[in-house]
Design an enzyme around this catalytic site. Structure first.
Site, PDB file in Angstrom:
ATOM      1  CB  SER A   1      -6.368   2.816 -12.615  1.00  0.00           C
ATOM      2  OG  SER A   1      -6.166   3.491 -12.544  1.00  0.00           O
TER       3      SER A   1
ATOM      4  CE1 TYR B   1      -5.789   0.025  -7.956  1.00  0.00           C
ATOM      5  CE2 TYR B   1      -5.272   2.377  -8.739  1.00  0.00           C
ATOM      6  CZ  TYR B   1      -5.719   1.227  -8.261  1.00  0.00           C
ATOM      7  OH  TYR B   1      -7.477   1.243  -9.327  1.00  0.00           O
TER       8      TYR B   1
END
Ligand SMILES: NC(=O)c1ccc[n+]([C@@H]2O[C@H](COP(=O)([O-])OP(=O)(O)OC[C@H]3O[C@@H](n4cnc5c(N)ncnc54)[C@H](OP(=O)(O)O)[C@@H]3O)[C@@H](O)[C@H]2O)c1
Length: 258
Positions: free
Chosen positions: A152, A165
């Site tokens: 990501s 995350y």
């Protein structure tokens, strides 16, 4: 080169896609199947996988559904053994299952920290452990295999309240760079894809009010990517000449600043 080879450049290849029951994984499974690969779709929701296989077959592709939890190491090994026995092994792994549960660290949401670590890191490693021998073997025979991990932009950028995350995704990107150096000489290409915001079920698991408001607000200022946008990139990576390995690909919504 025949027209058929051009139209179906992945014919003869076996691609395993985790997190294939929705979002980026589902769209990428459809794309890889359209390019001619036999696609093994893996996630926990069996019914969604069965529907996906039916859709792929209706469109002239071929696919196999394996319902499994990637955090269960034994289940992943079983899945890999089945792929070896029924399909002769995988030569492409799209290691994509993941979850994003942002919250201020002071809320001490330890269960959500663990859930992200278990899936985004341990699940990723269970899948790499189960399928890497098949990738290396396939690369030895056909001269190329692919390991594509979903990271990501959170691996690179700083997003307050997304610390755990983002750290799991930094792990994915750094691991991928190391594995590329290690497996490249064995003809296994390794890539990390780093998307910005993509409209999927990922956002539906978020429970933190502040993060939900931020996500909702961002929809008003930009058009999010679609899972198909990312799927196109996966198809592109897999169909490059064997000598070409895109190591890291960042895919942003045009209007997303960071
Ligand atoms: N959407 C974004 O904005 C964005 C941006 C950057 C990166 N990503 C990354 O993209 C990847 C795919 O996410 P997505 O956006 O497509 O979200 P999604 O629609 O929520 O997809 C997640 C997939 O992971 C599967 N999954 C979850 N837990 C699992 C488990 N324990 N075992 C096996 N499969 C499991 C889910 O299926 P089941 O529930 O059926 O198991 C689902 O198919 C993730 O790694 C995510 O971090 C997303």
């Amino acid at each position: 080169m025949s027209t058929q080879t051009i139209a179906k450049p992945l014919r003869g290849r076996v691609a395993v896609v985790t997190g294939a029951s929705s979002g980026i994984g589902e769209a990428s499974a459809e794309k890889l199947a359209a390019l001619g690969a036999h696609v093994v779709v893996l996630a926990r929701r069996a019914e969604r996988l069965t529907d996906l296989v039916a859709r792929i077959e209706k469109d002239g592709g071929s696919a196999t559904a394996i319902a499994a939890d990637v955090t269960d190491k034994a289940a992943l090994q079983e899945a890999a053994d089945r792929v070896a026995a029924e399909l002769g092994g995988a030569d492409l792994l799209f290691n994509n299952a993941g979850v994003m549960l942002p919250a201020p660290v002071e809320e001490l949401a330890a269960d959500q920290w663990q859930q992200q670590i278990d899936l985004n890191i341990t699940g990723l490693m269970n899948t790499i452990g189960a399928f890497t021998p098949q990738l290396v073997e396939a690369a030895g025979v056909r001269g190329v295999a692919d390991l594509i991990n979903t990271s990501s932009i959170a691996a690179q950028n700083i997003f307050p309240n997304f610390a755990v995350y983002s750290a799991t995704k930094a792990y994915v990107t750094h691991l991928s760079r190391h594995l590329r150096a290690e497996l490249g000489p064995k003809n296994v290409r390794v890539a990390a894809i780093e998307p910005g915001i993509v409209g999927t079920e990922l956002q539906s698991h978020v429970t933190d009010r502040g993060a939900l408001d931020w996500l909702e607000g961002s929809k008003e200022t930009m058009e999010w990517l679609t899972p198909q946008d990312v799927a196109e990139t996966i198809g592109f990576l897999a169909t490059l000449p064997p000598r070409v390995n895109l190591q890291q690909v960042t895919i942003m919504p045009t209007a997303q600043a960071s």
